[in-house]
Scaffold this motif. Structure first.
Motif, PDB file in Angstrom:
ATOM      1  N   ASN A 161     -11.298  -4.138  -0.541  1.00  0.00           N
ATOM      2  CA  ASN A 161     -10.407  -3.702  -1.793  1.00  0.00           C
ATOM      3  C   ASN A 161      -9.145  -4.671  -1.688  1.00  0.00           C
ATOM      4  O   ASN A 161      -8.413  -4.628  -0.776  1.00  0.00           O
ATOM      5  N   ASN A 163      -6.208  -4.297  -1.907  1.00  0.00           N
ATOM      6  CA  ASN A 163      -4.929  -3.283  -2.027  1.00  0.00           C
ATOM      7  C   ASN A 163      -4.491  -3.194  -0.670  1.00  0.00           C
ATOM      8  O   ASN A 163      -4.728  -4.002   0.225  1.00  0.00           O
ATOM      9  N   ASN A 164      -3.548  -2.170  -0.510  1.00  0.00           N
ATOM     10  CA  ASN A 164      -2.987  -1.871   0.784  1.00  0.00           C
ATOM     11  C   ASN A 164      -3.902  -1.810   1.846  1.00  0.00           C
ATOM     12  O   ASN A 164      -3.781  -2.039   3.244  1.00  0.00           O
ATOM     13  N   THR A 196      -5.167 -11.522  -1.614  1.00  0.00           N
ATOM     14  CA  THR A 196      -4.844 -10.204  -1.845  1.00  0.00           C
ATOM     15  C   THR A 196      -3.325 -10.389  -2.046  1.00  0.00           C
ATOM     16  O   THR A 196      -2.865  -9.483  -3.191  1.00  0.00           O
ATOM     17  N   SER A 200      -1.912  -8.872  -5.770  1.00  0.00           N
ATOM     18  CA  SER A 200      -1.033  -7.710  -5.522  1.00  0.00           C
ATOM     19  C   SER A 200       0.261  -7.777  -6.024  1.00  0.00           C
ATOM     20  O   SER A 200       0.918  -6.750  -6.032  1.00  0.00           O
ATOM     21  N   HIS A 207       5.163  -5.286  -6.296  1.00  0.00           N
ATOM     22  CA  HIS A 207       3.971  -5.149  -6.099  1.00  0.00           C
ATOM     23  C   HIS A 207       3.092  -4.184  -7.137  1.00  0.00           C
ATOM     24  O   HIS A 207       3.826  -3.360  -7.807  1.00  0.00           O
ATOM     25  N   GLU A 209       0.973  -1.714  -7.265  1.00  0.00           N
ATOM     26  CA  GLU A 209       0.237  -0.557  -6.964  1.00  0.00           C
ATOM     27  C   GLU A 209       0.806   0.794  -7.454  1.00  0.00           C
ATOM     28  O   GLU A 209       0.722   1.982  -7.171  1.00  0.00           O
ATOM     29  N   SER A 309      -3.246  -2.368 -11.997  1.00  0.00           N
ATOM     30  CA  SER A 309      -4.188  -1.869 -11.160  1.00  0.00           C
ATOM     31  C   SER A 309      -4.236  -0.356 -11.046  1.00  0.00           C
ATOM     32  O   SER A 309      -2.998   0.352 -11.546  1.00  0.00           O
ATOM     33  N   VAL A 311      -4.677   1.469  -8.684  1.00  0.00           N
ATOM     34  CA  VAL A 311      -4.265   2.149  -7.435  1.00  0.00           C
ATOM     35  C   VAL A 311      -3.054   2.905  -7.497  1.00  0.00           C
ATOM     36  O   VAL A 311      -2.004   2.281  -7.897  1.00  0.00           O
TER      37      VAL A 311
END
Length: 544
Positions: A161, A163-164, A196, A200, A207, A209, A309, A311
């Motif tokens: 994914n 993401n982090n 990413t 992201s 960021h 998220e 996102s 997330v």
């Protein structure tokens, strides 16, 4: 027999040594008492530990940290600090126990989870490096097979994914590729990390998220990856490095006047080691606006609307937070934990935030909002007198209604206005809620003008429209309602101000929050999209 040569630059420690934390966790481990993460309940080190989930309280977090071997990272760090061999011996014992468990057919699903696999790779590499320094007898064939197993899991795009967690795998793959002389691991890790990065971060370096805390974590990860690559005459590239410089400025803007991080979404309120800077931020891609000034009295307001996102995203769209005169008044409820229980469900709900929402309809957080922008910031304007920003939510399930919120803040004045509007073609009234989630130490004087007090600072909250109902919601941990995060998996009770209206007219709520020491004779009128604002013997006309 194979050997695995590990250089000191390949030891990417999972943790730094924290004096009290590391010493406490390491000493407990020597007694076979395992604390998988600071503040978590302990468990006993035995063969049953690898299945110990405590899921009712911690969800997947407990078993995740068990299988990252985080406690071994603490033990090895304390060994390096003290040079007392028993700490290394205990870490070795736990690692070998985990290896035995991992060979079983019915291991827990979190064993080969992305986060778990990536972090455990770092721990195993640190262990092998120290074992080589100590000239321990190492079964290199076993560890070569084990590390390749980790690498094969992390290289799999089917579980990746952007993401982090994906970045954790990329970081470990790059290191693993160098250790095992595997170009596929190295190139896969680097190329995905770069891809990413572009997925992201917003063009302003924020960021995506939905969490200032995760912004800091991911920026640190990219910074560390760049340093690691530089040691090997490699780099993520000039453009990524320049954007990282931009991203490193964000904590100084998103920190409150006391330099603590705004705990928006899945964030804590850690003290930031950067100078506090007062600059307004408006970022459609990240879905955040910050309006702030230092003088004459520190003022810090965030407005959340929109996202790119899912997330760490909460249902906090059209919500605000406010810190005034170094005191929190309206706050985000925080992260609580990642456990899928009733408290986490409440904390992430629209009812937990200082927002404006449809009472009888909810909305679903969707990845495609990155492209559809059915929930988004829309307009931002500032001049010498005021700043105005607008956001909207047009994505309620089962309703075509569109909710909009304008936030207007008068520069260098302790006054902001909320214009909460409704766009609908329905002839019947819709039920709407405007809510203010208070910091736990705010007291409320319930008059026509609500007086909110923290220590020696008081703000007035006044409604300029007729409303259908009002109540002060008292905190209740059991329901739960009106609670804020006070620690991981811990909450404290607070109060909420809840205003309700049933209408099909354009303007549902017209609200001002101000300090009456500086703002006198305030009056608001909204006529045909023109907001008339009067205070301190002045009059302003603002087009909405």
């Amino acid at each position: 027999m194979k050997t695995i040569k590990i250089k000191d630059i390949d030891v990417f420690k999972l943790l730094n040594h924290g004096k009290k934390r590391t010493e406490s966790i390491a000493n407990s481990a020597l007694k076979n008492v395992i604390v998988p993460f600071p503040g978590f309940d302990s468990t006993n080190f035995n063969e049953n530990m690898w299945s110990e989930s405590k899921s009712q309280k911690y969800g997947n977090s407990y078993i995740l940290y068990i299988h990252t071997l985080r406690v071994c990272a603490e033990l090895m760090n304390h060994y390096e600090k003290t040079e007392e061999i028993e700490y290394f011996n205990k870490s070795e014992e736990i690692i070998l126990s985990w290896i035995d468990y991992s060979k079983k057919e019915d291991v827990h699903k979190m064993v080969w989870y992305d986060h778990t696999t990536a972090n455990r790779t770092q721990v195993i590499i640190q262990y092998l490096y120290l074992a080589q320094q100590l000239e321990r007898d190492i079964n290199y064939d076993m560890f070569d097979e084990l590390l390749h197993k980790h690498g094969d899991v992390m290289v799999d795009d089917n579980i990746y994914n952007h993401n982090n967690h994906g970045l954790m795998m990329d970081r470990s793959l790059m290191i693993l590729g160098n250790i095992l002389n595997d170009d596929l691991y190295k190139e896969k890790g680097k190329s995905r990390a770069v891809n990413t990065f572009w997925y992201s971060f917003s063009p302003q370096g924020i960021h995506l998220e939905n969490s200032p805390q995760y912004h800091n974590m991911v920026v640190r990860m990219y910074t560390d990856i760049e340093k690691y690559l530089n040691h090997r005459d490699d780099s993520l590239g000039v453009t990524v490095k320049e954007y990282l410089k931009l991203a490193k400025k964000y904590p100084s803007y998103i920190s409150r006047p006391d330099k603590r991080l705004a705990n928006i979404g899945d964030s804590g309120s850690e003290l930031q080691r950067v100078p506090k800077r007062y600059k307004n931020i408006y970022d459609i891609t990240a879905g955040i606006t910050i309006i702030q000034h230092a003088k004459p009295v520190p003022f810090f307001l965030t407005f959340i609307c929109g996202y790119s996102s899912r997330v760490h995203k909460h249902k906090d769209d059209l919500s605000i937070t406010l810190n005034y005169n170094n005191e929190d008044f309206f706050v985000d409820p925080g992260k609580y934990s990642y456990t899928r229980n009733k408290t986490r469900k409440y904390i992430t709900s629209r009812e937990a935030h200082s927002g404006y929402y449809m009472t009888e309809f909810d909305y679903t957080i969707k990845n495609e909002n990155r492209f559809t922008r059915k929930i988004s910031l829309e307009n931002y304007y500032e001049n010498d007198t005021f700043t105005i920003v607008k956001g909207y939510n047009n994505d309620y399930d089962g309703s075509s209604a569109k909710l909009t919120r304008h936030v207007i803040q008068f520069k260098n004045q302790p006054l902001f206005i909320l214009v909460d509007n409704l766009e609908t073609d329905r002839k019947h009234d819709l039920k709407l809620t405007q809510k203010f989630n208070l910091a736990s130490n705010v007291t409320v004087q319930n008059d026509d003008i609500k007086k909110l007090t923290v220590n020696d600072t008081t703000l007035n909250l006044k409604q300029f429209n007729e409303i259908s109902a009002f109540e002060i919601i008292e905190g209740d941990k059991e329901k739960p309602v009106a609670v804020n995060t006070s620690g991981f998996a811990k909450v404290e009770e607070t109060k909420q101000l809840k205003f309700e209206n049933a209408t099909n007219k354009m303007n549902a709520f017209l609200t001002a929050v101000y300090d009456e020491i500086s703002i006198n004779n305030l009056n608001l009128k909204l006529k045909n999209s023109i907001l008339e604002v009067q205070f301190n013997e002045k009059e302003f006309h603002i087009y909405i």
